[in-house]
Structures are given as structure tokens and as C-alpha cells.
Design a protein around this motif. Sequence first.
Motif, short mmCIF file in Angstrom:
data_model
loop_
_atom_site.label_atom_id
_atom_site.label_comp_id
_atom_site.label_asym_id
_atom_site.label_seq_id
_atom_site.Cartn_x
_atom_site.Cartn_y
_atom_site.Cartn_z
N SER A 48 0.84 -1.21 0.00
CA SER A 48 0.00 0.00 0.00
C SER A 48 0.87 1.25 0.00
CB SER A 48 -0.92 0.01 1.22
OG SER A 48 -1.80 -1.09 1.21
N MET A 49 1.95 1.23 0.79
CA MET A 49 2.85 2.38 0.82
C MET A 49 3.54 2.57 -0.52
SD MET A 49 4.55 2.39 4.66
CE MET A 49 5.27 0.74 4.56
N ARG A 50 3.92 1.47 -1.17
CA ARG A 50 4.55 1.59 -2.48
C ARG A 50 3.56 2.11 -3.52
NH1 ARG A 50 8.37 3.05 -2.35
NH2 ARG A 50 9.11 2.35 -4.38
N TYR A 51 2.31 1.68 -3.41
CA TYR A 51 1.28 2.14 -4.34
C TYR A 51 1.07 3.64 -4.21
CZ TYR A 51 -3.24 2.24 -6.80
OH TYR A 51 -4.25 2.51 -7.67
N ILE A 79 -10.32 -8.08 -9.53
CA ILE A 79 -10.08 -6.67 -9.86
C ILE A 79 -10.84 -5.77 -8.89
CG2 ILE A 79 -10.55 -4.88 -11.58
CD1 ILE A 79 -9.96 -6.95 -13.75
N ALA A 80 -12.09 -6.13 -8.61
CA ALA A 80 -12.89 -5.32 -7.69
C ALA A 80 -12.28 -5.32 -6.29
CB ALA A 80 -14.32 -5.86 -7.64
N LEU A 81 -11.77 -6.46 -5.84
CA LEU A 81 -11.16 -6.55 -4.51
C LEU A 81 -9.90 -5.69 -4.43
CD1 LEU A 81 -10.94 -7.84 -1.69
CD2 LEU A 81 -9.68 -9.72 -2.76
N VAL A 82 -9.02 -5.81 -5.43
CA VAL A 82 -7.78 -5.04 -5.43
C VAL A 82 -8.08 -3.55 -5.51
CG1 VAL A 82 -5.67 -4.55 -6.72
CG2 VAL A 82 -6.42 -6.92 -6.39
N THR A 83 -9.06 -3.16 -6.33
CA THR A 83 -9.43 -1.75 -6.45
C THR A 83 -9.95 -1.22 -5.13
OG1 THR A 83 -9.99 -2.10 -8.78
CG2 THR A 83 -10.85 -0.12 -7.73
N ARG A 84 -10.72 -2.04 -4.43
CA ARG A 84 -11.28 -1.60 -3.14
C ARG A 84 -10.18 -1.46 -2.09
NH1 ARG A 84 -14.88 -5.09 -3.04
NH2 ARG A 84 -14.08 -6.62 -1.55
#
Length: 267
Positions: free
Chosen positions: A210-213, A253-258
Motif C-alpha cells: 500500500s505504501m509503495r502504491y 479486480i474489484a477486490l484489489v481496487t477496493r
Amino acid sequence: MADATTDNENTNSNAGTNNTAPPPTGSQSTSVIQHMMANKVDAGLWLTRLITVVFTILFILPLLGGDPYSFYQRALISCAASSALRLHQRIPNFQLSREFLGRLFLEDSCHYLVYAILFINIYPITMALIPAFLFALLHACSYTKTILNLMGPQSMMFLRHMIAKLEQQQTNVLRFIACNEIFLMPAIIILSFTGKASLFMPFVYYRFLSMRYASRRNPYCRTLFSELKLTIEYLCAKPQCPQIVKTGLYKCIALVTRLAPQPDTAQ
């Protein structure tokens, strides 16, 4: 670790007339030593990054024998040392406050300090060394150019050519690092279920990812996630794709986007 070190163009006035590079003179060696003594943190970063590179190579290619796990740990320890020194450069004055901690966790060097500590005591994962190795190699090459410039504009031309070729591929290297970071997540989940990593490891690594994103200095992780999403959506749109696979991929995709954090664009 993702920011590139600035090159210092210091050339000697008496160099450059000969085609062959003369050996370093005493004054050139003195200039290098004086520069390193005047920039102790940069010199320390250079040394710890070179150590990371060497121990990673010794882990992957056991040229000297010995325990591979010790090389793995030493590579990550030197990576942690590099990250701590770089973090000290970026934020030198420690403060015990929420605002300071917020600034701290925005720094890429803090991300990789957490990363090194996270992987240092688990079952050796070669993929875990790749980002540390490549970042160390990129930044070590940058400072090596500074040292070569102090030694003279024609010194060690073979090494200069090697560094130039690496710099030409810097964007591809950074994209590869981001891809490696992303695909480490399923590898960690598999290791957790096989007992080679803690069950909490995927959750902790998710925080790192998450920090890298959300990184403001290095957008490649965010870019790779977007490109992977577009690629999967393109494959799902093909008529040959089975409905059950299509449904599963769209749910992923929906899970990763959320779960994806919103990047902090504040300057």
C-alpha cells in the motif's frame, strides 16, 4: 531508495588529451578520499549498497561456498542500513509526533527499511532480494560515477560504459522492481499456507505494498497495477475466456481496487 543520486561533475583540468586513461595519480586519490570524508553519509550509503549487491550475488551464485541463508540475511541487513542512512538524510531531526511519523512513512527509504526487516528472519525468498539488489545497484552506480569523475574523465572507461548501459535501462529496471513487488504477494500467501512464513505476513506485506502504491516519488507500482488491470480486462473481454474465469477475475479486480489506497498528492 527510489530517488536517484545527483551526479557531481568534477573534472581535472589536466586530463583528456590522451586516448588511453592514465592510472590515478596521488592527487586524484586524495581528491576521492577528501570527497568521501566530506560526504560521509553518501560514502556510507555507497558502501552499504555495494555490500547488498555482493551478498545478493553470493546468495544466488554460491561462488565462495558458505551458508546461503547467512548471505541472504546480510544482504537484507545492509539494505536496512542503506534505508536507515537515506532516511536520516531525508528527515534528519527525529520527533515523536503524529505529523513526523506521517512524513516518515511517506519516504521510500522508510518503506524499504520496513521491507528489509519484514523479510530478514523468514524462509529465504529469492524474489525478496531482487528489489533490494536492483535499487542498491542503481544507486551504487550513480555514486560510482561521481568517484570516477573525481579520478579523471577518462578513468575506467569500461566501467563507465557499463554504468551508462544500466542508466539507459533505468525505467525498465524500476518497472521490473514494481512487478516483482506485486507478485511477491501471492508468493507470500503460498508460503504462509505451507508454514514457511507467518500467517500475519500477507497482512504486513499488504501494508508495505500500500505504501509503495501511494509513493509520491516512485509511481511505477501504481502504473503496473493499472496496466495489469487493463490487461486482465482485455483478456476477459475475449469470447474465448470461460465465464467462470471471467467472473473470478472481475471479482479479483474489484477486490484489489477496493483495497488500493488513495495516493497522497500533497506536496
